[in-house]
Design an enzyme around this catalytic site. Structure first.
Site, PDB file in Angstrom:
ATOM      1  N   LYS A 113      35.225   3.192  24.582  1.00 21.56           N
ATOM      2  CA  LYS A 113      34.142   2.209  24.485  1.00 21.56           C
ATOM      3  C   LYS A 113      33.063   2.771  23.564  1.00 21.56           C
ATOM      4  CE  LYS A 113      31.224  -0.565  27.636  1.00 21.56           C
ATOM      5  NZ  LYS A 113      30.944  -0.824  29.079  1.00 21.56           N
ATOM      6  N   SER A 168      31.503  -5.567  30.557  1.00 22.03           N
ATOM      7  CA  SER A 168      31.186  -5.358  29.164  1.00 22.03           C
ATOM      8  C   SER A 168      32.215  -4.524  28.395  1.00 22.03           C
ATOM      9  CB  SER A 168      29.830  -4.659  29.054  1.00 22.03           C
ATOM     10  OG  SER A 168      29.894  -3.367  29.627  1.00 22.03           O
ATOM     11  N   SER A 201      31.758  -3.508  34.786  1.00 21.28           N
ATOM     12  CA  SER A 201      32.191  -3.564  33.388  1.00 21.28           C
ATOM     13  C   SER A 201      33.557  -2.962  33.078  1.00 21.28           C
ATOM     14  CB  SER A 201      31.155  -2.900  32.501  1.00 21.28           C
ATOM     15  OG  SER A 201      30.142  -3.812  32.221  1.00 21.28           O
TER      16      SER A 201
HETATM   17  N1  GLN Z   1      27.717  -7.606  33.998  1.00 26.39           N
HETATM   18  C1  GLN Z   1      26.878  -6.581  34.516  1.00 26.39           C
HETATM   19  C2  GLN Z   1      25.619  -6.474  33.710  1.00 26.39           C
HETATM   20  O1  GLN Z   1      25.530  -7.140  32.752  1.00 26.39           O
HETATM   21  C3  GLN Z   1      27.599  -5.278  34.552  1.00 26.39           C
HETATM   22  C4  GLN Z   1      27.660  -4.614  33.241  1.00 26.39           C
HETATM   23  C5  GLN Z   1      28.220  -3.227  33.338  1.00 26.39           C
HETATM   24  O2  GLN Z   1      28.868  -2.869  34.307  1.00 26.39           O
HETATM   25  N2  GLN Z   1      27.914  -2.419  32.341  1.00 26.39           N
HETATM   26  O3  GLN Z   1      24.720  -5.757  34.024  1.00 26.39           O
END
Ligand code: GLN
Length: 487
Positions: free
Chosen positions: A77, A152, A176
């Site tokens: 990532k 994400s 994410s």
């Molecule tokens: N969807 C969640 C957020 O936007 C989790 C994102 C993540 O785990 N980085 O905060």
């Protein structure tokens, strides 16, 4: 169609049946063919990867001992720092950022002789659930390119699901890793908070962030976790706990598994098909001899509200460092010195990141701190206590990873609340610091993957992976791959 697993890839290289260079070449061919449709990556370096593959092949040919992941193509990532190339976090702010050092997990992968092929797309600074918030354009779901891959870590999941790499790393602050694993039909694990060093992970919500693996099977995930887990001096929240030989644990007898079923994990807003598939998955455990017991998590209904206070508060603090002076983008023509900050942040951050910074600054401001931030911390403790109590009776708690199957691009992007609600089942594991994974448990009528989430006790990744492996020995959802990945 079934695709090679990470373990098969690794073993073939070790046994000299297929060279590392051949796998890398295959990865690069997939990338070149599929990137125009999927946009899973922010960057990749074919020459660098081929050279790394060559080095491993030479060492194997000379009979030298090689690492656990020798020659295996892996994708990271793009919020994990690498001492080469760029680390962008899919943000204009860091579009040109070159990290002077590599993340701990990257050092670990290199020490295990993995070949890092490229860096995957994400929601800007890991804020989002669909990978539509990338400053460089959305990633698409390989099962249906009209759909999002989840977020994400969408690029990391797509890279594995489409065969660009045998495994990948993502980060998980509120789901994410698990949400994209679910939407892309693969297995992904968020380890216990402290299990993996966050050194070199660009911070979002520091009390929630963890790095974890995505791959096809529980066994593949176990192999990656074994390499990246463990204490590190440079992350004071990483924990001195022995790292079990995770893959070896999978071959041990399961011995009386108890699976918790929480009604709160099957709540309002759950899609009927998703419910059916998750319930059927729990039945697979029952049929295999596991005990399925009801557990109660009465404070789970506050998890989303709690998470979006804690995460944004931490984000507003972490992202204060992007000021146009220390890191990243600096506005081209600032009027004065205050404007260096204002314009650099105005130009460098996308809409969702700004929304988070404003929300987080608000909940931390004097006058609102007690009403929002402090209250959220108290709720967080209550959620943690719910889990402590539930885990007195069961080994794992099972339920759907996402309340809905993969959504279409654009479907929720202008409705932040609807987007946040996709995290309803994942955020609580981060708030409580627990390990949790998602694995494929079926396809919807329109052929889209659905994931089952298993949550476990702190530092019981071995048990969690063992339970996931059990499911994967009774089912074959983890062997399914999208049509685009066919050679
Ligand atoms: N969807 C969640 C957020 O936007 C989790 C994102 C993540 O785990 N980085 O905060």
């Amino acid at each position: 169609m079934s695709m090679s697993t990470l373990v098969e890839t690794r073993d073939a290289i070790r046994l000299k049946q297929v060279s590392s260079r051949e796998w890398v070449r295959k990865s690069l061919a997939r990338i070149e063919r599929l990137e125009p449709q999927l946009h899973a990556l922010v960057s990749y370096d074919g020459d660098r990867a081929m050279a790394a593959g060559q080095t491993i092949d030479d060492r194997i040919a000379r009979g030298e001992a090689v690492g656990e992941l020798a020659g295996v193509p892996i994708i990271l990532k793009d919020n994990l720092c690498t001492s080469w190339g760029r680390t962008t976090c899919a943000s204009r702010m860091l579009e040109k950022f070159e990290s002077p050092y590599s993340a701990h997990v990257v050092e670990r992968l290199k020490a295990a002789d993995a070949v890092i092929v490229g860096k995957a797309n994400l929601d800007e600074f890991a804020m989002g659930s669909s990978t539509e918030n990338s400053a460089f354009g959305a990633t698409r779901n390989p099962w249906n390119t009209d759909c999002v891959p989840g977020g994400s870590s969408g690029g990391s999941a797509v890279a594995v699901a489409s065969g660009m790499a045998a495994g990948s790393l993502g980060s998980d602050t509120g789901g994410s890793i698990r949400l994209p694993a679910s939407f892309c039909g693969i297995t992904g694990l968020k380890p216990t908070y402290g299990r993996v060093s966050r050194y070199g992970l660009v911070a979002y919500g520091s009390s929630l962030d963890q790095i974890g693996p995505l791959a096809r099977t529980a066994r593949d995930v176990a192999c990656l976790l074994k390499v990246i887990a463990g204490w590190d001096l440079r992350d004071s929240t990483s924990v001195h706990e022995e790292v079990p030989d995770y893959p070896a644990v999978l071959d041990k007898p399961l011995g009386g598994l108890s699976v918790g079923y929480a009604e709160e994990c099957f709540g309002e807003g759950l899609d009927a098909e998703v419910r059916k598939l998750a319930e059927a998955a729990i039945e697979v455990y029952r049929a295999a001899g596991a005990q399925v017991r009801p557990v109660h998590l009465p404070h789970l209904k506050y998890a989303i509200a709690c998470y979006y206070v804690v995460a944004t508060a931490e984000a507003s603090s972490n992202l204060a460092r992007y000021d146009g002076v220390h890191y990243g983008l600096r506005a081209a023509a600032p009027k004065d010195y205050v404007d260096v900050y204002c314009s650099s942040r105005e130009e460098g951050f996308g809409a969702e990141v700004k929304r988070r910074i404003m929300l987080g600054t608000y909940v931390l401001s004097s006058g609102y701190y007690d009403a929002y931030y402090l209250k959220a911390l108290k709720v967080r403790t209550l959620i943690k206590q719910d889990f402590d109590r539930a885990f007195e009776d069961v080994d794992v708690i099972a339920g759907p990873t996402s309340p809905v199957p993969p959504i279409r691009l654009g479907e929720k992007v202008n409705d932040p609340l609807a987007m946040y609600l996709m995290d309803v089942y994942t955020v609580s594991a981060n708030l409580a610091g627990l390990p949790a994974l998602s694995m494929p448990c079926g396809l919807t009528g329109s052929g889209l993957p659905v994931g089952l989430q298993l949550m476990g006790k702190p530092f019981a990744e071995d048990r969690l992976l063992r339970a996931a492996h059990e499911y994967q020995t009774h089912t074959d959802w983890h062997t399914r791959a999208p049509a685009v990945s066919e050679p």
